[in-house]
Design an enzyme around this catalytic site. Structure first.
Site, PDB file in Angstrom:
ATOM      1  N   CYS A 160       3.414  -2.079  22.233  1.00 17.10           N
ATOM      2  CA  CYS A 160       2.600  -3.139  22.842  1.00 17.10           C
ATOM      3  C   CYS A 160       3.231  -3.770  24.078  1.00 17.10           C
ATOM      4  O   CYS A 160       2.522  -4.306  24.922  1.00 17.10           O
ATOM      5  CB  CYS A 160       2.333  -4.231  21.823  1.00 17.10           C
ATOM      6  N   GLU A 162     -11.665  -3.475  19.441  1.00 12.99           N
ATOM      7  CA  GLU A 162     -11.421  -3.674  18.007  1.00 12.99           C
ATOM      8  C   GLU A 162     -12.155  -4.916  17.509  1.00 12.99           C
ATOM      9  O   GLU A 162     -12.804  -4.891  16.457  1.00 12.99           O
ATOM     10  CB  GLU A 162      -9.913  -3.820  17.751  1.00 12.99           C
ATOM     11  N   CYS A 200      -2.176  -0.600  13.163  1.00 11.01           N
ATOM     12  CA  CYS A 200      -2.165  -1.834  13.971  1.00 11.01           C
ATOM     13  C   CYS A 200      -2.695  -1.610  15.373  1.00 11.01           C
ATOM     14  O   CYS A 200      -3.147  -2.535  16.022  1.00 11.01           O
ATOM     15  CB  CYS A 200      -0.754  -2.377  14.133  1.00 11.01           C
ATOM     16  N   LYS A 207      -7.854  -4.077  22.042  1.00 16.03           N
ATOM     17  CA  LYS A 207      -8.137  -5.154  21.086  1.00 16.03           C
ATOM     18  C   LYS A 207      -9.521  -5.748  21.329  1.00 16.03           C
ATOM     19  O   LYS A 207     -10.138  -6.294  20.426  1.00 16.03           O
ATOM     20  CB  LYS A 207      -7.073  -6.251  21.182  1.00 16.03           C
ATOM     21  N   GLU A 209       0.839  -1.204   0.000  1.00 14.83           N
ATOM     22  CA  GLU A 209       0.000   0.000   0.000  1.00 14.83           C
ATOM     23  C   GLU A 209       0.879   1.262   0.000  1.00 14.83           C
ATOM     24  O   GLU A 209       0.603   2.219  -0.728  1.00 14.83           O
ATOM     25  CB  GLU A 209      -0.879  -0.039   1.262  1.00 14.83           C
ATOM     26  N   GLU A 241     -17.362  -3.635  11.334  1.00 14.78           N
ATOM     27  CA  GLU A 241     -16.727  -3.704  10.013  1.00 14.78           C
ATOM     28  C   GLU A 241     -15.621  -4.761   9.960  1.00 14.78           C
ATOM     29  O   GLU A 241     -15.167  -5.112   8.877  1.00 14.78           O
ATOM     30  CB  GLU A 241     -16.191  -2.327   9.592  1.00 14.78           C
TER      31      GLU A 241
END
Lengths: 166, 583
Positions: free
Chosen positions: B504, B362, B300, B359, B283, B367
């Site tokens: 993270c 998420e 991410c 997360k 991308e 979607e």
């Protein structure tokens, strides 16, 4: 009288002017809130959001300040603002039960307003009339050396005034 | 030259740099002063009065904010000091919901430790307790104000480090409480679910939403094929839950524990981190070659993505359309993997073990599903996995190392370093030459993008293409970086943003490290070190060289950026209001 929580466009424009006036002043939040409360009578969420966005601060910051200072109110005030002094002298002389009596008659808690917007109730600090303890104020009228039994008549007086005007 | 001053602490002569606090000078001299609200770099406000010391002034002073001075005589352990600390503690405890049995922080509670250390056997002050309901509205964070000690660490991390300001200290006096404005449910505020508030909370007033029951239930269902993936940062932190030192790498034991818990397959999120590099790198090259929106910003980190949706909607087009490695994993499992192994995709149940509370949010984004199947079924944090391991009675420290399962258990070094700030960008750079020219180059270790500097910049030329890169970790730093770009003061081609400071490894779902340790050890650095170790030990260190990745493209996704990969591996974003309509 309708609910005025949402204000009008004109008031919102006025609030924008207030915000612009203090925007670049350090510590401008409190003066803005003072003037906003003068304008709206209280500080509902819509007003606090506009202040937060206008000053570029978080709504959490605005709300934190509003709830910290007792002179800021989250609720609209009634036409007749009932303040019960809970200062030391009045408290000792029994202003607690007087507060409870008013609260139960009006069916509102501290800081609240009756649904018809006629009365609001606030506990306040010493108003400097300890010789008259226990004291309540209704707008600018002072009532001293009160007993619980006298409360219904006092509130009725304002109800009747309100009915007469209407 | 640093100026030093001489003072005494408990009669002991001490020399300390000017500007040092008494607390820090005492620590350097080996004198321990108890603290509660203090957390280095995050909350230094002298609020709780646990660290009071006698400096000969009229009243006791808070050591965490009191600066050293020439000739200062500090007494940290007199009857007066001890009495004051005890009284403070007893008063805090008198308004604390003392239900240690059922508290998420039992045995890891800073208040409990203080009470023990101060020999408090009973609470003398009984009185009114502040009542406030538990807020369970968030998919990620549970708030229990009855346990709150008003230290304000959460407020500070939310406001000053993350610049999210979802919560604040409201009201005053006895009624003081940390809540969102208008006591709105947390899920209606601009909270990004990063969970940094949980990590800094000294008590159990903040915790993650516990989803372990959903995992146990799935494991009990014979009709389901229950598969687990683990993010890179989990393996370098979960050992701490079982008493191992910070920075211990326990990949093999963690995999063994997951197998013992009954998962059909134990896979590695590193694999889809590699897949992310292929898609996101492609991308980036496409945007550069074809005049697409730049800078490309990584997507991410779900805390960062939600922050962008709330605060920088003008940058949503800059976000990579790639799903996060977690969600790519789920999508791959329920498509390619299910097909290849002849499993009904509706019977594939995907559990993620993440260092992250965001997360959880998420995974529930509508979607992030394909053909009506959510990519991920349940997310548990590193801490929740530790809870499950304890619940199952496993002796974690003595488990024999096990290996991830194939085919999706093979990641590269590039995937591993996703767990540390700068890792995603480094992984992109390792594959950049291949993605631009189809030929590999020597680029492997890119030390310029590593470390915990707040905003890192690098200019790297690969195959004749110069990439201007920036890295921000912690949302306050992201805000600074984006504001610079908006003001035209900076310009980049690619940016990595991680919501949590350090990336993270310091995610909101990681083992909680008490302030007494965090004040002296940078846990971000220690855990990241372990990730870079694993990276160097791996045979394959570049995403495009992962044979599994090649196989997945050959057998299913065709090429990076293909129609098929867009269906399964890409997503979109939407602007979000910071607060709901007026109430």
């Amino acid at each position: 009288m309708g609910c005025s929580c949402c204000g009008t466009d004109k008031m919102a424009q006025e609030l924008d002017r207030i915000i612009a006036k203090h925007k670049d002043t350090r510590g401008g939040l409190i003066p803005v809130l003072h003037e906003a409360q003068e304008l709206y009578g209280y500080l509902p969420m819509s007003v606090q959001k506009q202040v937060a966005e206008g000053l570029g601060v978080a709504l959490a910051d605005v709300y934190g300040v509003v709830t910290f200072y007792t002179q800021f109110s989250l609720n609209p005030k009634g036409k007749y603002k009932v303040s019960v002094c809970l200062g030391t002298a009045c408290y000792v002389k029994g202003s607690g039960p007087i507060f409870d009596k008013i609260s139960s008659i009006l069916k509102i808690k501290n800081g609240e307003c009756t649904p018809d917007m006629t009365f609001s109730l606030d506990a306040c600090r010493c108003i400097g009339a300890c010789g008259l303890a226990p004291v309540i104020m209704v707008n600018e009228d002072v009532y001293g050396r009160l007993t619980v039994d006298e409360i219904p008549a006092i509130l009725d007086k304002y109800r009747k005034m309100e009915a007469g005007i209407a | 030259m640093t100026d030093f001053v001489n003072l005494t602490i408990d009669g002991k002569p001490v020399s300390a740099a000017k500007g040092t606090t008494v607390l820090e000078a005492a620590r350097q001299a080996g004198v321990n002063i108890p603290t509660l609200c203090y957390l280095k770099g995050i909350n230094e406000i002298g609020a709780c009065r646990m660290c009071v010391v006698d400096v000969g002034a009229r009243s006791l002073q808070a050591a965490c904010v009191y600066p050293v001075a020439e000739g200062l005589k500090v007494v940290t352990n007199s009857a007066k000091v001890r009495d004051s600390r005890r009284t403070t503690l007893e008063l805090i405890l008198s308004n604390h919901e003392n239900k240690c049995f059922t508290c998420s922080r039992s045995d890891n509670c800073e208040l409990q430790k203080l009470a023990n250390d101060h020999n408090i056997k009973e609470i003398r002050y009984a009185g009114e307790m502040l009542e406030f309901p538990i807020d369970r509205s968030s998919l990620s964070v549970v708030r229990d104000p009855r346990k709150c000690v008003l230290c304000r660490r959460c407020v500070s991390v939310c406001k000053n480090i993350q610049t999210v300001s979802a919560i604040e200290t409201n009201e005053r006096g006895f009624k003081t409480i940390v809540t969102s404005p208008f006591n709105m449910p947390l899920n209606e505020t601009p909270c990004v679910n990063c969970g940094q508030c949980i990590n800094v909370c000294p008590v159990g007033a903040l915790r993650e939403r516990d989803d372990t029951d959903d995992v146990w239930d799935a494991l009990n269902r014979p009709d389901l094929h229950v598969v687990v993936q683990t993010a890179p940062a989990v393996r370098v932190a979960i050992g701490e839950e079982f008493g191992l030192p910070i920075g211990s790498r326990v990949t093999g034991k963690m995999v063994a524990a997951l197998k013992a818990l009954g998962f059909a397959k134990v896979f590695d999120t590193d694999t889809t981190a590699d897949l992310t590099i292929m898609e996101e790198g492609t991308e980036l090259v496409d945007r550069i070659k074809n005049g697409g929106k730049l800078p490309l910003i990584t997507s991410c980190s779900p805390g960062w993505v939600k922050f962008c949706e709330h605060n920088y909607p003008e940058f949503l087009e800059n976000l990579s359309t790639c799903k996060s490695p977690q969600n790519m994993f789920g999508a791959v499992l329920k498509s390619y993997y299910a097909k290849k192994h002849g499993i009904d995709p509706t019977k594939v149940f995907v559990v993620s073990v993440m260092p992250c509370t965001a997360k959880k949010f998420e995974a529930k984004r509508p979607e992030l599903s394909v053909d009506g199947l959510p990519d991920i079924d349940v997310v548990i944090t590193t801490r929740e996995l530790a809870d499950m391991i304890r619940e199952a009675g496993l002796d974690f420290k003595n488990l024999e190392d096990a290996q991830y399962d194939n085919p999706l258990g093979q990641g590269t070094g590039a995937g591993v370093i996703f767990g540390a700030t700068g890792g995603v960008l480094e992984a992109v750079l390792r594959s950049a030459s291949y993605l631009i020219t189809g030929k590999d180059d020597e680029t492997t270790d890119v030390s310029i993008v590593r470390g915990v500097d707040e905003i890192k910049e690098a200019e790297v030329t690969v195959a004749g293409v110069t990439l201007r890169a920036a890295i921000a970790h912690g949302l306050g730093n992201a805000r600074i970086l984006l504001d610079r770009i908006k003001a035209g003061e900076a310009s980049y081609d690619v940016i990595e943003i991680m919501a949590c400071p350090g990336g993270c490894v310091n995610g909101g779902g990681q083992p909680i490290v008490s302030a007494s340790v965090r004040n002296h050890i940078d846990i971000r650095v220690e855990r990241a070190k372990a990730l870079y170790e694993e990276d160097t030990e791996l045979h394959i260190r570049k995403s495009h060289k992962n044979p599994i990745i090649k196989m997945m493209y050959d057998e299913f996704f065709d090429v990076p950026g293909s129609h098929h990969s867009h269906k399964y591996l890409h997503t979109h974003y939407q602007p979000r209001d910071n607060y709901p309509e007026n109430v």
